[in-house]
Design a protein around this motif. Structure first.
Motif, mmCIF file in Angstrom:
data_model
loop_
_atom_site.group_PDB
_atom_site.id
_atom_site.type_symbol
_atom_site.label_atom_id
_atom_site.label_comp_id
_atom_site.label_asym_id
_atom_site.label_seq_id
_atom_site.Cartn_x
_atom_site.Cartn_y
_atom_site.Cartn_z
ATOM 1 N N UNK A 30 17.275 75.440 52.667
ATOM 2 C CA UNK A 30 18.097 76.432 51.989
ATOM 3 C C UNK A 30 18.136 76.120 50.502
ATOM 4 N N UNK A 31 18.268 77.154 49.678
ATOM 5 C CA UNK A 31 18.305 76.969 48.236
ATOM 6 C C UNK A 31 19.470 76.099 47.797
ATOM 7 N N UNK A 32 19.262 75.434 46.692
ATOM 8 C CA UNK A 32 20.253 74.513 46.156
ATOM 9 C C UNK A 32 21.432 75.273 45.557
ATOM 10 N N UNK A 33 22.624 74.733 45.757
ATOM 11 C CA UNK A 33 23.806 75.311 45.113
ATOM 12 C C UNK A 33 23.793 75.013 43.623
ATOM 13 N N UNK A 34 24.326 75.929 42.836
ATOM 14 C CA UNK A 34 24.523 75.721 41.414
ATOM 15 C C UNK A 34 26.019 75.676 41.117
ATOM 16 N N UNK A 35 26.353 75.067 39.983
ATOM 17 C CA UNK A 35 27.753 74.886 39.614
ATOM 18 C C UNK A 35 27.954 75.278 38.153
ATOM 19 N N UNK A 36 29.124 75.815 37.841
ATOM 20 C CA UNK A 36 29.470 76.144 36.458
ATOM 21 C C UNK A 36 30.984 76.150 36.314
ATOM 22 N N UNK A 37 31.440 75.749 35.135
ATOM 23 C CA UNK A 37 32.859 75.853 34.792
ATOM 24 C C UNK A 37 33.053 77.136 33.986
ATOM 25 N N UNK A 38 34.057 77.927 34.357
ATOM 26 C CA UNK A 38 34.336 79.167 33.634
ATOM 27 C C UNK A 38 35.774 79.154 33.138
ATOM 28 N N UNK A 39 35.993 79.749 31.971
ATOM 29 C CA UNK A 39 37.316 79.841 31.378
ATOM 30 C C UNK A 39 37.855 81.258 31.548
ATOM 31 N N UNK A 40 39.042 81.351 32.136
ATOM 32 C CA UNK A 40 39.692 82.644 32.356
ATOM 33 C C UNK A 40 41.026 82.670 31.626
ATOM 34 N N UNK A 41 41.557 83.865 31.409
ATOM 35 C CA UNK A 41 42.908 84.002 30.873
ATOM 36 C C UNK A 41 43.921 83.859 31.998
ATOM 37 N N UNK A 42 45.079 83.331 31.658
ATOM 38 C CA UNK A 42 46.132 83.159 32.652
ATOM 39 C C UNK A 42 46.509 84.479 33.304
ATOM 40 N N UNK A 43 46.438 85.558 32.533
ATOM 41 C CA UNK A 43 46.780 86.874 33.058
ATOM 42 C C UNK A 43 45.890 87.274 34.234
ATOM 43 N N UNK A 44 44.644 86.775 34.255
ATOM 44 C CA UNK A 44 43.737 87.102 35.356
ATOM 45 C C UNK A 44 44.272 86.592 36.689
ATOM 46 N N UNK A 45 44.960 85.447 36.672
ATOM 47 C CA UNK A 45 45.524 84.899 37.903
ATOM 48 C C UNK A 45 46.702 85.742 38.384
ATOM 49 N N UNK A 46 47.472 86.292 37.453
ATOM 50 C CA UNK A 46 48.633 87.085 37.836
ATOM 51 C C UNK A 46 48.245 88.408 38.476
ATOM 52 N N UNK A 47 47.190 89.011 37.970
ATOM 53 C CA UNK A 47 46.878 90.365 38.405
ATOM 54 C C UNK A 47 45.621 90.447 39.263
ATOM 55 N N UNK A 48 44.772 89.394 39.196
ATOM 56 C CA UNK A 48 43.440 89.546 39.747
ATOM 57 C C UNK A 48 42.625 90.406 38.791
ATOM 58 N N UNK A 49 41.329 90.245 38.791
ATOM 59 C CA UNK A 49 40.539 90.983 37.808
ATOM 60 C C UNK A 49 39.073 90.972 38.201
ATOM 61 N N UNK A 50 38.316 91.845 37.585
ATOM 62 C CA UNK A 50 36.854 91.805 37.642
ATOM 63 C C UNK A 50 36.381 91.480 36.231
ATOM 64 N N UNK A 51 35.599 90.432 36.107
ATOM 65 C CA UNK A 51 35.171 89.964 34.800
ATOM 66 C C UNK A 51 33.659 89.801 34.753
ATOM 67 N N UNK A 52 33.091 90.050 33.578
ATOM 68 C CA UNK A 52 31.696 89.715 33.324
ATOM 69 C C UNK A 52 31.642 88.291 32.812
ATOM 70 N N UNK A 53 30.898 87.447 33.500
ATOM 71 C CA UNK A 53 30.776 86.043 33.126
ATOM 72 C C UNK A 53 29.338 85.772 32.706
ATOM 73 N N UNK A 54 29.168 85.262 31.494
ATOM 74 C CA UNK A 54 27.838 84.904 30.998
ATOM 75 C C UNK A 54 27.653 83.394 31.076
ATOM 76 N N UNK A 55 26.566 82.972 31.698
ATOM 77 C CA UNK A 55 26.274 81.557 31.875
ATOM 78 C C UNK A 55 24.983 81.195 31.151
ATOM 79 N N UNK A 56 24.967 80.000 30.557
ATOM 80 C CA UNK A 56 23.760 79.487 29.906
ATOM 81 C C UNK A 56 23.014 78.620 30.917
ATOM 82 N N UNK A 57 21.765 78.953 31.132
ATOM 83 C CA UNK A 57 20.962 78.278 32.147
ATOM 84 C C UNK A 57 19.833 77.504 31.452
#
Length: 324
Positions: A139-166
């Motif tokens: 099976x393919x290898x898992x990848x990992x990344x740390x992402x920074x969110x706003x606290x408000x996202x936890x209160x309401x839930x959200x859909x966000x575009x996340x850009x990662x550097x690979x």
């Protein structure tokens, strides 16, 4: 902690390709390997050479090191800035699994590396066992990344575009960073350190086996008024002297709405108030902890100064007097 210049250690330029780095390492290893070297500092030099090669021969570590270490010189005092690694996508390799980061270094050898190495790369590669699972099942290898969110996202839930550097290696053996953008659903009540799993967004599998997953570790951007600890929120609450001494009900703005807080009569600076269930809206919800901060109005008008002069005359109060 001192900055380690790995390029200087191996004697290569910062834009050196993979083959140049490998040749430099082999040349130095023949000179300083403790089994054959007559140099007095052979063992120490070999550790430094191994550490430099462990970073510069690894595409992901080198990309992170290049971004973090730009502008520093060997021996210079160094502290990595907070969340410097946010937005980097790393594969599931790391100190666990077979060898060290695929470069033939054992875990014991890795532990002998400098504090600088441990501080930067100690957490890379996640810890979810992606490599072992992938090698066993194809099976393919898992990848990992740390992402920074706003606290408000936890209160309401959200859909966000996340850009990662690979990090990737081009045809000349140079490390380059590519960017991929994903739409991520943020669940309501997500906490600091919690992992959001995106199925099939890791490395592709072998011989038709499924791809690995992408594991996003959630961290919060600094908030101007609130500090997060687990499910709980901490906040300094400024109050007037009359609110503190006479008691009051004050309004506090939170990401989830306005909360009315009762200030007990006689509250002093430093007193902590706990409001149950008004922290992060997780299961169970956290608490809101407020630290009272009594603020004095300035004596910058004649009337304000008169008030303070009256207090000085009328109130028998000496905060420096020892209580018996």
């Amino acid at each position: 902690m001192e900055f380690q210049d790995y390029y200087q250690t191996l004697g290569v330029d910062r834009d050196a390709g993979a083959e140049v780095i490998k040749k430099a390492f082999r040349k130095l290893a023949r000179k300083y390997h403790p089994d054959v070297s007559k140099e007095a500092d052979a063992e120490l030099r070999m550790k430094e050479i191994n550490e430099a090669y462990a970073v510069l021969s690894d595409t992901e570590k080198r990309a992170a090191y290049d971004q973090l270490g730009s502008g520093y010189q060997a021996g210079q005092d160094f502290r990595p800035p907070p969340d410097w690694d946010a937005g980097f996508e790393f594969s599931g390799r790391g100190p666990s699994g077979q060898g060290f980061s695929g470069q033939g270094f054992s875990q014991e050898q890795a532990r002998s590396f400098s504090d600088f190495f441990s501080e930067i790369f100690g957490g890379m590669g996640g810890g979810a066992g992606g490599s072992a699972r992938a090698s066993y099942r194809g099976q393919g290898e898992d990848h990992h990344a740390k992402v920074l969110l706003d606290l408000e996202d936890s209160y309401r839930g959200a859909s966000r575009q996340v850009s990662l550097r690979v990090p990737k290696q081009d045809e000349r053996g140079h490390v380059v960073l590519t960017t991929r953008t994903l739409n991520v659903k943020i669940p309501k009540g997500v906490r600091e350190g919690q992992v959001i799993r995106l199925a099939g967004q890791g490395s592709p599998g072998l011989q038709g086996q499924p791809a690995g997953d992408l594991l996003l570790e959630v961290h919060f951007n600094p908030h101007p008024r609130l500090r997060v600890e687990g499910r709980d929120l901490h906040m300094t609450l400024p109050v007037t002297p009359w609110e503190a001494m006479l008691g009051a009900v004050v309004a506090v703005e939170l990401p989830g709405g306005t909360e009315k807080i009762r200030i007990p009569e006689g509250a002093q600076s430093g007193r902590q108030l706990r409001v149950r269930g008004r922290g992060l809206p997780s299961e169970p919800p956290g608490d809101l902890l407020l630290e009272i901060d009594v603020r004095l109005p300035p004596a910058d008008t004649p009337k304000a100064r008169e008030f303070y002069e009256n207090m000085a005359r009328e109130l028998d109060f000496n905060p420096r007097q020892t209580e018996h």
